[in-house]
Design a protein around this motif. Structure first.
Motif, PDB file in Angstrom:
ATOM      1  N   LEU A  98       3.932  -2.396  -4.394  1.00 47.35           N
ATOM      2  CA  LEU A  98       3.547  -3.912  -4.622  1.00 47.35           C
ATOM      3  C   LEU A  98       4.179  -5.002  -4.821  1.00 47.35           C
ATOM      4  N   THR A 119      -0.350  -8.576  -2.032  1.00 45.42           N
ATOM      5  CA  THR A 119      -1.710  -8.981  -2.579  1.00 45.42           C
ATOM      6  C   THR A 119      -1.909 -10.551  -2.354  1.00 45.42           C
ATOM      7  N   THR A 122      -2.952 -11.240   1.189  1.00 41.95           N
ATOM      8  CA  THR A 122      -4.116 -10.512   1.550  1.00 41.95           C
ATOM      9  C   THR A 122      -5.431 -11.445   0.903  1.00 41.95           C
TER      10      THR A 122
END
Length: 218
Positions: A98, A119, A122
């Motif tokens: 991550l 993330t 995204t």
């Protein structure tokens, strides 16, 4: 599949829960005592309460037989070290990590991380998909090449309609890679003419994606 998940908090917990529910074997490595107890009681998987980047701990977790090593620690530095140590101990393990700080995206691509998960990017793509024209969709982002994947349907009034690919005024950093016309998949070349209703897929540098979106819609 056997996965070693190194991290803390809800992300590590839900990974353990979802992977075990799909029939995979999981070991959690975390300094979070509550997380370790929860995954053992609720998910039925193994847990080691320790620092995940300790080679001895990863060895105890069974890194030598792991198919996947996941880093979801609180910092990018920890995730990078976990993946690096995992690769040293078991070079063929697939590493997934991550990205906490998007500015470290390039570092993940250089150091021992097979699948960096950004993330923030995204979320950006999801937001852009909602606010751009209805016939244009952000399909994803290629981490290693830093390219957005854009899909769209050519509108009758679009500037691209009726023009050959070689005549298009596409900005540098944009590559048209496929066209779907009815049931036909077309690999475009310079003489290929775009028709209204064609579905296209293109690669674009993030800074050039808005211009491609504009040309598809207008």
């Amino acid at each position: 599949m056997y996965a070693v998940v190194c991290g803390v908090g809800q992300i590590a917990y839900h990974l353990a829960r979802d992977l075990t529910s799909r029939g995979h074997e999981v070991t959690i490595v975390s300094r979070d005592h509550q997380l370790c107890e929860h995954v053992k009681e609720r998910c039925g998987c193994s847990a080691l309460e320790a620092f995940s980047y300790d080679p001895a701990v990863l060895t105890e977790a069974g890194i030598e037989r792991a198919d996947v090593l996941v880093g979801c620690e609180l910092t990018d530095e920890e995730n990078l070290v976990v993946c690096h140590v995992g690769k040293v101990l078991h070079p063929v393990v697939r590493t997934v990590a991550l990205i906490r700080n998007p500015e470290n995206d390039g570092v993940y691509n250089e150091i021992a991380v097979d699948v960096p998960v950004n993330t923030t990017m995204t979320l950006v793509l999801a937001i852009e998909q909602k606010v751009t024209a209805a016939n244009v969709i952000a399909l994803g982002h290629l981490q290693r090449t830093n390219m957005d994947v854009i899909g769209g349907v050519i509108d009758e009034a679009a500037t691209l309609a009726g023009r050959a690919v070689g005549e298009l005024d596409l900005p540098p950093g944009v590559l048209l890679i496929s066209i779907v016309r009815g049931e036909e998949l077309i690999v475009p070349h310079g003489a290929t003419v775009l028709h209204p209703g064609d579905e296209i897929i293109a690669l674009a540098e993030p800074s050039k994606a808005p211009e491609l979106t504009r040309q598809l819609a207008l």
